[in-house]
Design a protein around this motif. Structure first.
Motif, PDB file in Angstrom:
ATOM      1  N   GLU A 190       0.897  -1.196   0.092  1.00 56.25           N
ATOM      2  CA  GLU A 190       0.050   0.053   0.055  1.00 56.25           C
ATOM      3  C   GLU A 190       0.843   1.362  -0.029  1.00 56.25           C
ATOM      4  O   GLU A 190       1.994   1.134   0.219  1.00 56.25           O
ATOM      5  N   THR A 191       0.175   2.460  -0.180  1.00 54.55           N
ATOM      6  CA  THR A 191       1.057   3.619  -0.217  1.00 54.55           C
ATOM      7  C   THR A 191       0.863   4.344   1.065  1.00 54.55           C
ATOM      8  O   THR A 191      -0.419   4.170   1.611  1.00 54.55           O
ATOM      9  N   ALA A 192       1.989   5.006   1.584  1.00 55.34           N
ATOM     10  CA  ALA A 192       1.815   5.852   2.684  1.00 55.34           C
ATOM     11  C   ALA A 192       2.322   7.183   2.352  1.00 55.34           C
ATOM     12  O   ALA A 192       3.248   7.589   1.308  1.00 55.34           O
ATOM     13  N   LEU A 193       1.937   8.226   2.940  1.00 54.47           N
ATOM     14  CA  LEU A 193       2.305   9.625   2.877  1.00 54.47           C
ATOM     15  C   LEU A 193       2.797  10.022   4.221  1.00 54.47           C
ATOM     16  O   LEU A 193       2.058   9.987   5.191  1.00 54.47           O
ATOM     17  N   VAL A 194       4.190  10.445   4.066  1.00 55.57           N
ATOM     18  CA  VAL A 194       4.770  10.942   5.549  1.00 55.57           C
ATOM     19  C   VAL A 194       4.749  12.455   5.364  1.00 55.57           C
ATOM     20  O   VAL A 194       5.259  13.203   4.498  1.00 55.57           O
ATOM     21  N   LEU A 195       4.445  12.821   6.424  1.00 52.49           N
ATOM     22  CA  LEU A 195       4.638  14.306   6.951  1.00 52.49           C
ATOM     23  C   LEU A 195       6.022  14.636   7.227  1.00 52.49           C
ATOM     24  O   LEU A 195       6.683  14.231   8.165  1.00 52.49           O
ATOM     25  N   PHE A 196       6.643  15.244   6.289  1.00 52.57           N
ATOM     26  CA  PHE A 196       8.282  15.041   6.144  1.00 52.57           C
ATOM     27  C   PHE A 196       8.658  16.569   6.111  1.00 52.57           C
ATOM     28  O   PHE A 196       8.538  17.328   5.157  1.00 52.57           O
ATOM     29  N   SER A 197       9.251  17.156   7.282  1.00 55.61           N
ATOM     30  CA  SER A 197       9.689  18.523   7.555  1.00 55.61           C
ATOM     31  C   SER A 197      11.034  18.672   7.319  1.00 55.61           C
ATOM     32  O   SER A 197      11.490  19.711   7.208  1.00 55.61           O
ATOM     33  N   ILE A 252       5.250  14.728   2.196  1.00 51.31           N
ATOM     34  CA  ILE A 252       4.479  15.940   2.045  1.00 51.31           C
ATOM     35  C   ILE A 252       5.223  16.930   2.982  1.00 51.31           C
ATOM     36  O   ILE A 252       5.311  16.637   4.089  1.00 51.31           O
ATOM     37  N   GLY A 253       5.619  18.334   2.615  1.00 51.33           N
ATOM     38  CA  GLY A 253       6.083  19.220   3.320  1.00 51.33           C
ATOM     39  C   GLY A 253       5.401  20.536   3.322  1.00 51.33           C
ATOM     40  O   GLY A 253       4.623  20.661   2.384  1.00 51.33           O
ATOM     41  N   PHE A 254       5.428  21.299   4.195  1.00 49.23           N
ATOM     42  CA  PHE A 254       4.549  22.486   4.183  1.00 49.23           C
ATOM     43  C   PHE A 254       5.664  23.808   4.655  1.00 49.23           C
ATOM     44  O   PHE A 254       6.343  23.796   5.604  1.00 49.23           O
ATOM     45  N   ASP A 255       5.406  24.838   3.619  1.00 50.32           N
ATOM     46  CA  ASP A 255       5.914  26.177   3.870  1.00 50.32           C
ATOM     47  C   ASP A 255       4.897  26.866   4.612  1.00 50.32           C
ATOM     48  O   ASP A 255       3.917  27.586   3.767  1.00 50.32           O
ATOM     49  N   TYR A 256       4.873  27.210   6.059  1.00 46.44           N
ATOM     50  CA  TYR A 256       3.973  27.711   6.569  1.00 46.44           C
ATOM     51  C   TYR A 256       4.121  29.260   7.088  1.00 46.44           C
ATOM     52  O   TYR A 256       3.731  29.804   8.144  1.00 46.44           O
ATOM     53  N   GLY A 262       3.301  10.570  10.709  1.00 49.54           N
ATOM     54  CA  GLY A 262       3.690  11.682  11.339  1.00 49.54           C
ATOM     55  C   GLY A 262       4.633  11.519  12.571  1.00 49.54           C
ATOM     56  O   GLY A 262       4.467  10.537  13.209  1.00 49.54           O
ATOM     57  N   GLY A 263       5.597  12.685  12.925  1.00 43.54           N
ATOM     58  CA  GLY A 263       6.272  12.514  13.923  1.00 43.54           C
ATOM     59  C   GLY A 263       5.883  12.824  15.094  1.00 43.54           C
ATOM     60  O   GLY A 263       7.011  13.178  16.173  1.00 43.54           O
ATOM     61  N   MET A 264       4.717  13.016  15.388  1.00 42.18           N
ATOM     62  CA  MET A 264       4.466  13.476  16.737  1.00 42.18           C
ATOM     63  C   MET A 264       4.474  12.612  17.771  1.00 42.18           C
ATOM     64  O   MET A 264       4.624  11.492  17.698  1.00 42.18           O
ATOM     65  N   CYS A 265       4.768  13.437  19.062  1.00 43.74           N
ATOM     66  CA  CYS A 265       5.126  12.567  20.355  1.00 43.74           C
ATOM     67  C   CYS A 265       4.894  13.195  21.360  1.00 43.74           C
ATOM     68  O   CYS A 265       5.058  14.380  21.534  1.00 43.74           O
ATOM     69  N   GLU A 266       4.574  12.392  22.532  1.00 43.35           N
ATOM     70  CA  GLU A 266       4.022  13.142  23.834  1.00 43.35           C
ATOM     71  C   GLU A 266       4.927  12.557  24.961  1.00 43.35           C
ATOM     72  O   GLU A 266       4.556  12.612  26.114  1.00 43.35           O
ATOM     73  N   THR A 267       5.983  12.148  24.544  1.00 42.83           N
ATOM     74  CA  THR A 267       7.085  11.522  25.606  1.00 42.83           C
ATOM     75  C   THR A 267       8.194  12.720  25.767  1.00 42.83           C
ATOM     76  O   THR A 267       8.048  13.336  26.953  1.00 42.83           O
ATOM     77  N   ASP A 268       8.864  12.827  24.825  1.00 41.77           N
ATOM     78  CA  ASP A 268       9.609  13.996  24.733  1.00 41.77           C
ATOM     79  C   ASP A 268       9.108  15.004  23.911  1.00 41.77           C
ATOM     80  O   ASP A 268       9.428  15.051  22.543  1.00 41.77           O
ATOM     81  N   TYR A 269       8.487  15.925  24.754  1.00 44.83           N
ATOM     82  CA  TYR A 269       7.921  17.191  23.814  1.00 44.83           C
ATOM     83  C   TYR A 269       7.518  18.256  24.584  1.00 44.83           C
ATOM     84  O   TYR A 269       7.962  18.412  25.900  1.00 44.83           O
TER      85      TYR A 269
END
Length: 241
Positions: A5-12, A34-38, A129-136
């Protein structure tokens, strides 16, 4: 065997998203980024993205054929409506809410939503996505409950089952370095160490054992602490810049 299958990675271009990209390449048959210029105060991470993708393809032939297109999208509206230390030259400090002023309200929610819209068109149901609530830093949009709720909302709103993967959610930074080593050995660790970027101030002039950065902002301190803990049981990897 990779999942067909295909995966889309939020890549900063940072340490966490680079590790997540390797994680996805190790598991899925086709992986796009996928990356974002915000309107972030520096573009260093965005500049690192191309180097990381090119080097992953060059150094890891087992992943080369899986790595698909990159999508860089303009989310300048986030910077327009934000008043944070990541979208302006404000000093980094804690706000009255108890959160650091590096928190960009709605950023991750909007990014996952836009990524899901792209994934819908690209035929991908796995979002990483690289979200984390351990070291954040306490960001509410990095919490597991937020991601689970968002997965439900996106699935209902687009009438398509998406799976939101957060492989770093329960890992500290030391364990994130260890995961990189498990996935790609010391070569991947060294690539992420030198070519990814986490520093809030965009410093690429000072190379530390853990990578480039100012060495004093919260992101640098977290990365440095994690590197030191990871190196307490070192692989065969030189740490001298």
């Amino acid at each position: 065997m990779a999942i067909p299958e295909t995966a889309l990675v939020l890549f900063s271009g940072g340490q966490d998203s680079a590790t997540c990209l390797a994680w996805a390449l190790d598991r899925f048959d086709h992986v796009e980024t996928i990356g974002f210029d915000y309107g972030q105060r520096h573009r260093i991470e965005l500049d690192c993205r191309d180097t990381l993708r090119a080097e992953i393809a060059a150094q890891f032939p087992q992943w080369r054929g899986k790595l698909g297109p990159d999508h860089l999208l303009d989310l300048g509206v986030v910077g327009t409506i934000s008043d944070t230390a990541l979208t302006s030259d404000a000093a980094i400090q804690f706000s009255d809410t108890g959160l650091p002023n590096t928190f960009v309200p709605g950023r991750n929610i909007l990014m996952f939503t836009v990524a899901a819209a792209l994934a819908y068109r690209r035929g991908a149901r796995h979002l990483v996505g690289g979200m984390c609530e351990t070291d954040y830093s306490g960001y509410p949009d990095c919490r597991d409950d937020t991601i689970k709720a968002l997965q439900v909302a996106l699935g209902l709103g687009m009438d398509k089952r998406f799976v939101l993967h957060t492989p770093l959610m329960w890992l500290d930074k030391a364990a994130t370095w260890e995961l990189a080593e498990d996935l790609g050995g010391v070569d991947l660790v060294e690539l992420i160490r030198r070519e990814s970027h986490s520093c809030y101030l965009g410093d690429r002039d000072h190379l530390h054992p853990w990578g480039f950065g100012c060495g004093t902002c919260p992101a640098c301190q977290l990365r440095s602490k994690g590197w030191e803990a990871y190196r307490a049981n070192p692989p065969d990897l030189a740490t001298t810049p």
